[in-house]
Structures are given as C-alpha cells and as structure tokens.
Design a protein around this motif. Structure first.
Motif, short mmCIF file in Angstrom:
data_model
loop_
_atom_site.label_atom_id
_atom_site.label_comp_id
_atom_site.label_asym_id
_atom_site.label_seq_id
_atom_site.Cartn_x
_atom_site.Cartn_y
_atom_site.Cartn_z
N VAL A 136 -39.62 13.53 -25.56
CA VAL A 136 -40.00 12.73 -26.73
C VAL A 136 -38.84 11.81 -27.10
CG1 VAL A 136 -40.72 12.81 -29.14
CG2 VAL A 136 -41.50 14.59 -27.55
N SER A 137 -39.14 10.54 -27.21
CA SER A 137 -38.11 9.58 -27.58
C SER A 137 -38.06 9.40 -29.09
CB SER A 137 -38.38 8.23 -26.91
OG SER A 137 -39.62 7.69 -27.35
N ALA A 138 -36.89 9.03 -29.56
CA ALA A 138 -36.70 8.73 -30.98
C ALA A 138 -36.72 7.22 -31.17
CB ALA A 138 -35.38 9.32 -31.46
N GLU A 139 -36.86 6.81 -32.41
CA GLU A 139 -36.86 5.38 -32.71
C GLU A 139 -35.53 4.78 -32.24
OE1 GLU A 139 -37.38 2.32 -36.51
OE2 GLU A 139 -37.59 4.49 -36.78
N GLY A 140 -35.65 3.67 -31.53
CA GLY A 140 -34.45 3.00 -31.03
C GLY A 140 -34.06 3.39 -29.63
N ASP A 141 -34.66 4.45 -29.08
CA ASP A 141 -34.35 4.83 -27.70
C ASP A 141 -34.84 3.73 -26.75
OD1 ASP A 141 -33.08 7.16 -28.32
OD2 ASP A 141 -34.81 8.47 -27.93
N VAL A 142 -33.99 3.42 -25.77
CA VAL A 142 -34.28 2.27 -24.91
C VAL A 142 -35.08 2.63 -23.67
CG1 VAL A 142 -32.32 0.90 -25.69
CG2 VAL A 142 -32.00 2.58 -23.86
N GLY A 143 -35.21 3.92 -23.34
CA GLY A 143 -36.00 4.34 -22.19
C GLY A 143 -35.30 4.09 -20.87
N SER A 144 -35.95 4.55 -19.80
CA SER A 144 -35.40 4.41 -18.45
C SER A 144 -35.83 3.09 -17.83
CB SER A 144 -35.88 5.55 -17.56
OG SER A 144 -35.60 5.28 -16.21
N PRO A 145 -34.89 2.31 -17.27
CA PRO A 145 -35.27 1.06 -16.61
C PRO A 145 -36.22 1.26 -15.44
CG PRO A 145 -32.90 1.15 -16.97
CD PRO A 145 -33.44 2.52 -17.27
N TRP A 146 -36.26 2.49 -14.91
CA TRP A 146 -37.14 2.75 -13.77
C TRP A 146 -38.58 3.04 -14.21
CZ3 TRP A 146 -31.95 3.80 -13.58
CH2 TRP A 146 -31.25 3.25 -12.51
N ALA A 147 -38.82 3.12 -15.52
CA ALA A 147 -40.20 3.20 -16.04
C ALA A 147 -40.64 1.76 -16.31
CB ALA A 147 -40.24 4.04 -17.31
N ILE A 148 -41.06 1.08 -15.27
CA ILE A 148 -41.22 -0.37 -15.29
C ILE A 148 -42.57 -0.78 -15.83
CG2 ILE A 148 -41.32 -2.44 -13.84
CD1 ILE A 148 -39.39 -1.02 -11.92
#
Length: 651
Positions: free
Chosen positions: A257-269
C-alpha cells in the motif's frame, strides 16, 4: 566440413554455427580450423572474408599446431560479416619437405624429383597475375632441370627465400575444398568496451527548506552529467522514464500500500499520462529528454535507456489491447509473480495471443527512442519473454540501425543467459556480484573467456536490485576492491549511483533499505567528496587507467596466474594489436594485509621467462622489478590492488 580435404573445428563459431559470432570494429579476430587430408599430404588453407557490402578479401592461414591453421583478421566496419575457410592439397610444400628429407638421406632422384618441382614452379609462373615474379620462377625451374650442375646447386635455386615466399603466398592448389560460410556480427566498439553509470533522474532534485526530497527533472539530471563525465564514464543508464502507474502503486520499501506522495516504481510503466512512448511529466517533456541526451553527447557520454516490456494496470495498452495480457479464470488480468513474491503493480505481456501486433508496437517504440538519440537499450528481464521475439527484434533493428546495442539484464541460468547472447544481445549482465572467492572468480573469468565468441559481459558492482552481502558491512576497502575487479576483469563494467558513497544498509538478503526503486534518494556527492567519504576519486582513477591501457578493454586475453595465497587474485590482460600488457593483483581480504608470491606465466604473455621487467603500478605510482616469481603485498587500508603496466624491454 568433409570434402576431398577435411575442414573442421572452425572458429570463431557459436553453437552449431547457426548464429553469428561476436566482434567489434578494430578487434583482432583469430580465425582457425583443423585441416587434414590422407596420408602425409601437405595441405594449405585460407579464409575468405566478406564485408557487409559484398566485397571480399582472402588471407592465408598458417599452421600453428599440428593440423590447426590460423590467421588474425581485423574487421573495420559494423555489420554482419561472412567468412569461409577453403583448403587444398599443397603439392609444393609436400615436394619441398620430400626433397629436403631425401637430400639429407642421399636418396634424391633428380630426374623425377627435380622435374616435379620445375613443373610446379612453371604452374605459378605462367599465371597472368604473376608477371612480376615470372622470370625468377622460370630461372629456378631451368636450374632444377640443368643436369650439368651439381645436385645441391640445382636444389638450392628452387629453395631461395624469394622463390619460397612466392610459392607460399600464391600456392598451387589441388583438390580445393570449400568450407561452409559462417558469420560474425561486428558491432561498434562500445559493444565490448565501456564504463556505465546508472542513476535515477527523479532523485536529482535535492531537498526543500524542510529537508524533504524534491522530484528531479531532466534539467536537474543534466546537471549531474558533468560529475559523471569527470569520473571517466562512457554511458549513463536511466531506469524507465515513462509515466508510472497509480493503480496498485507500491510504497516505500516495496510495501503493498502506497502513501500519499509515494512515487512508485519506474518499472510499473504506464498511466493515463501515457505508456512506453511517453515521458513522466514530472521529469519534463520529450524536448527536455532531447536536451538531456544532447548535453550528455557534449560531454562524451551516451544515454542508455531501459526497455522494460511490462505494464502497470492503468497503462493505455491494458484497455486498448487486452489480448496482450493473460486473463485469470475470474476474468482479472494476471499480475507478475515470482513465487512467493507478487508484483501487483505490474502486468506481464502475453506474446502468444497477438504476436504480430505486439511485435509491431514494440518495434515502433524502439524506433521512437532511436530517433531521440538512444543507441543503447538495457532490456529488463529478457529471459521472461520468447527467445524468438528478441531474435527478430534485434535483427530487424540492427539491420536498420547497425549502431544500436542491446544489454540483457538476464540474471538467470547459464543456458538462458548465453542463449540470449547467441540470439543477438550485444552484452549480458553476469554473475559477478555473487562471485567473491578466488576459486569462484577464477572459474567465472575463465567461463567468460570461453564464451567470448557469443557473449560479452557487463559487470555491474551493484544494481538497484542487488546489494551483495560482501558490501553490507560498509567497509570502504570492499567497495574499492569490487570496483577494481569489475573494471579490470571485464572490458565493460558499471556502477549504480550511491556506490561511491558506500551505501550499504540492507533490507533482507540483498535488497537496499529505503530502496530508490520506490522513493526519491537525493544525494550530496560534493559534501561527501570534500569530507573524504567518497569513492569518486578511485572510480575516476580506474576509468583513467582503463583508457590508458587498451589491454584492459579486452576480454579474450584474460589469463589467471598462480599465487600462493588464496586471499590474492592475480591475472593479466594483453592487447593483441599494440602489445600493451597489464598485470593485476587484487586483495580479496578487505580487513588485513596479505602477501604472497605470484608465479607469472611470462611465456604465455610473450615475455622472456628469464628476464625481469619494470612494472609501473598505475595505482600507487611505484616501480617494481618483477620476474616470473614476484613478491606482492597489499594492505587494503592503503591500496586494494596492483594494476601494473609492463615495460617490454627486459633484462
């Protein structure tokens, strides 16, 4: 090939010779074959080398060991080259051997032996292209037939250096047998040799007044290029720069679960903002990317871009092309899995349901980035896609753009790693990060040389996915030694940003804590450098040494040497073209001083075993006088390696 003459064990060869061997422009390539015929007949051989434009050149192969014949050729332009080895019975060489043996035994039969030689000389003399040497050959033939002369005088006329050179260079060829045509894929030099630096543009934005990371852009990333170029790197490799999915976005440290402001993985394109053909808006625009590539070029750097064929759940392809994905029995699309791990933020592609449509789209994407100045693609997990897909894509792209290179990020079983290389990948990640002992490194290096015709290694010391256990102590000597090994064992090596700052905190077996894959990681390189807490000067020195010594940019000449201490690894490299020789000793003990005697195999290096040579240590600046048995001592707190260049004049 079995004909009137047997031609077998042709090198370079990959597998059953169905795939091209690999070379780069200007690289000396040894072409060899085993050639034999019945009885004691002398045989000869030559290689016909065909340029990509169809022009040809023949080079005579010389006997080197028993029935092995070899020559060195040097391709001078990229493309697919073809070579074919032809062989023949060589009656002149057979005649020369026979008359010398008979003369020694007093068994010559001048009427037959000398007439046979004279006729062979005439065969060559009367060729239209041999006008310049005709008189000397005919004179030798006439002398052989002159019964008024003494036998030694008659024989010596046919065995002068001049006559023998002509007959060797323009042989009489009987029972000529044509070998099978084979190919060599010749790439530009960067396919073999280069220093790579990987960094995330989004981590270059620094921090705000409150100390919070600020998302970087291509403009802030471009400001990092001067520092990277100053360390002597050739390639800057960027993880995916495309929009990142918002559905099932991962949080910090790979949390589900991501929080607000999390940038995520660049490989989730992919997201509503675009897919593989778009730029993450937080990084800038395509024009900003072009400016970044242009600035890199000004500094002598190439840009390598990640090619990750996978999608976030909100990638535009998911809606437009559902047939490109696998559907589960409950109707949902399957996410990526590597049990027990699940990657909810990534959908793998299904290459079986619309192979032509998917191929066309990937080809379009590659062509798009080529138009924007990318000539190197680092391919993510290629071993999870169909081999035939890569074979076709790489072939088609390189036919249109011979300078484009593909690096396989295939940390997988050897059959797959080398199989992908045979199918066309220009370079391959290796098992280097897991090879730490003397036995492991020696076996690993020899394996690389054994596969040099088919695979080229790219040795990254770390990657965003791999923090080796050996570095998790944070010991600066461990970082320095691993860099020395990678930079000198392999013609291509790589560094992931943060390595120079000794980043070493782990989460699990080999994951970084607070991994940059899931969050911004701004770094203050200047402060660390000023405080002496940076490996940057060492990385710069390693690349400087590599540029000064072409031997270190070779793979095929890597040779290990015996040393009577398992904590020391000794090896050498030579440059076949220029004679450069480098001797390396690296400590594998990052805590304690180690010493021992290295037994250099000088004869294998083309050096006189009885001589001592002046060796300049490129690390310390010291001069050593080394013979075949040389004492060495390394204190890892002072220096982790001797990298010695050899003065060729011995005493």
């Amino acid at each position: 090939m079995v004909g009137r003459i047997v031609i077998e064990d042709v090198r370079p060869s990959v597998g059953a010779a169905e795939h091209p061997a690999k070379a780069v422009v200007g690289e000396p390539v040894r072409v060899s074959a085993t050639v034999w015929a019945e009885d004691t007949d002398a045989v000869g051989a030559a290689v016909e080398l065909r340029w990509p434009d169809g022009s040809t050149r023949c080079t005579r192969l010389l006997p080197v060991d028993g029935d092995t014949f070899a020559a060195t050729v040097v391709p001078d332009e990229p493309g697919v080259w073809t070579f074919r080895i032809d062989a023949w019975r060589d009656p002149w060489t057979a005649w020369e051997r026979a008359v010398r043996a008979k003369a020694t035994a007093g068994a010559l039969e001048p009427a037959n032996d000398f007439e046979t030689g004279a006729r062979l000389l005439e065969q060559v003399a009367y060729r239209p292209e041999r006008l310049a040497e005709r008189d000397s050959l005919l004179t030798a033939a006439n002398v052989l037939r002159d019964a008024n002369l003494l036998v030694p005088e008659r024989l010596s006329a046919a065995l002068t250096d001049c006559v023998r050179a002509v007959m060797r260079e323009h042989p009489v060829c009987e029972n000529r047998t044509r070998g099978r045509a084979q190919q060599v894929r010749v790439d530009r030099v960067r396919a073999l040799d280069g220093a790579w630096y990987e960094f995330f543009p989004r981590s270059t934005g620094g921090t705000d007044a409150g100390g919070n990371p600020v998302h970087g852009t291509f403009a802030t990333a471009a400001a990092e290029l001067d520092r990277i170029a100053s360390m002597g790197f050739d390639v800057v490799y960027l993880p995916p720069v495309h929009p990142i999915g918002t559905v099932h976005r991962k949080g910090r440290n790979n949390s589900v679960v991501s929080a607000e402001g999390d940038v995520g993985s660049p490989w989730a394109i992919g997201s509503a903002e675009g897919g593989h053909d778009a730029i993450d808006p937080r990084l800038g625009t395509l024009d900003d990317f072009d400016a970044f590539v242009a600035r890199a070029a000004e500094l002598g750097l190439e840009v390598a871009l990640d090619l990750a064929l996978q999608c976030a759940p909100d990638h535009p392809w998911v809606r437009a092309h559902p047939q490109w994905f696998s559907t589960l029995p409950d109707g949902t699309i399957a996410c990526a899995e590597n049990p027990p791990k699940r990657y909810e933020d990534v959908y793998p592609l299904n290459f079986d349901q619309d192979p032509e449509g998917l191929y066309a789209e990937v080809r379009r994407i590659v062509e798009l980035w080529v138009r924007h100045g990318v000539r190197i693609f680092r391919v993510d997990n290629p071993h999870t896609k169909p081999p035939a897909f890569w074979h076709r894509l790489i072939r088609d792209v390189q036919e249109a753009h011979p300078d484009v290179l593909f690096l396989a990020e295939a940390f997988t079983r050897p059959a797959r790693l080398y199989g992908l290389a045979r199918l066309g990948f220009s370079q391959s990640y290796t098992y280097f990060t897991w090879r730490t002992t003397k036995t492991e490194l020696t076996g690993f290096g020899r394996e690389l040389v054994e596969h040099a015709d088919e695979a080229r290694p790219n040795m990254f010391v770390t990657t965003p996915d791999i923090l080796p256990a050996e570095l998790q102590s944070g010991n600066p000597a461990a970082f320095a030694a691993r860099a020395a090994l990678a930079a000198t064992l392999s013609p291509t090596w790589g560094v992931y940003s943060g390595f120079e700052l000794y980043e070493h905190e782990a989460l699990g077996a080999q994951e970084y804590r607070d991994s940059e894959k899931y969050e911004l990681r701004p770094r203050d390189y200047a402060t660390a450098l000023a405080a002496g807490r940076s490996l940057q000067p060492w990385l710069a020195r390693l690349n400087e040494i590599r540029r000064a010594h072409p031997a270190l940019r070779q793979l095929r000449t890597l040779r290990f040497h015996d040393v009577d201490n398992d904590a020391l690894l000794a090896y050498s490299k030579t440059d076949p073209a220029g004679g450069d020789t480098v001797l390396c000793v690296v400590t594998l003990d990052h805590q304690h001083t180690q010493e021992g005697t290295v037994h250099w195999d000088f004869r294998a290096l083309g050096l006189a075993p009885e001589h001592r040579y002046t060796v300049h240590d490129e690390v310390s600046g010291e001069l050593f006088e080394w013979g075949e048995h040389a004492y060495v001592k390394l204190d890892p707190h002072r220096s982790v390696a001797h990298i010695g260049s050899v003065a060729r004049a011995g005493r």
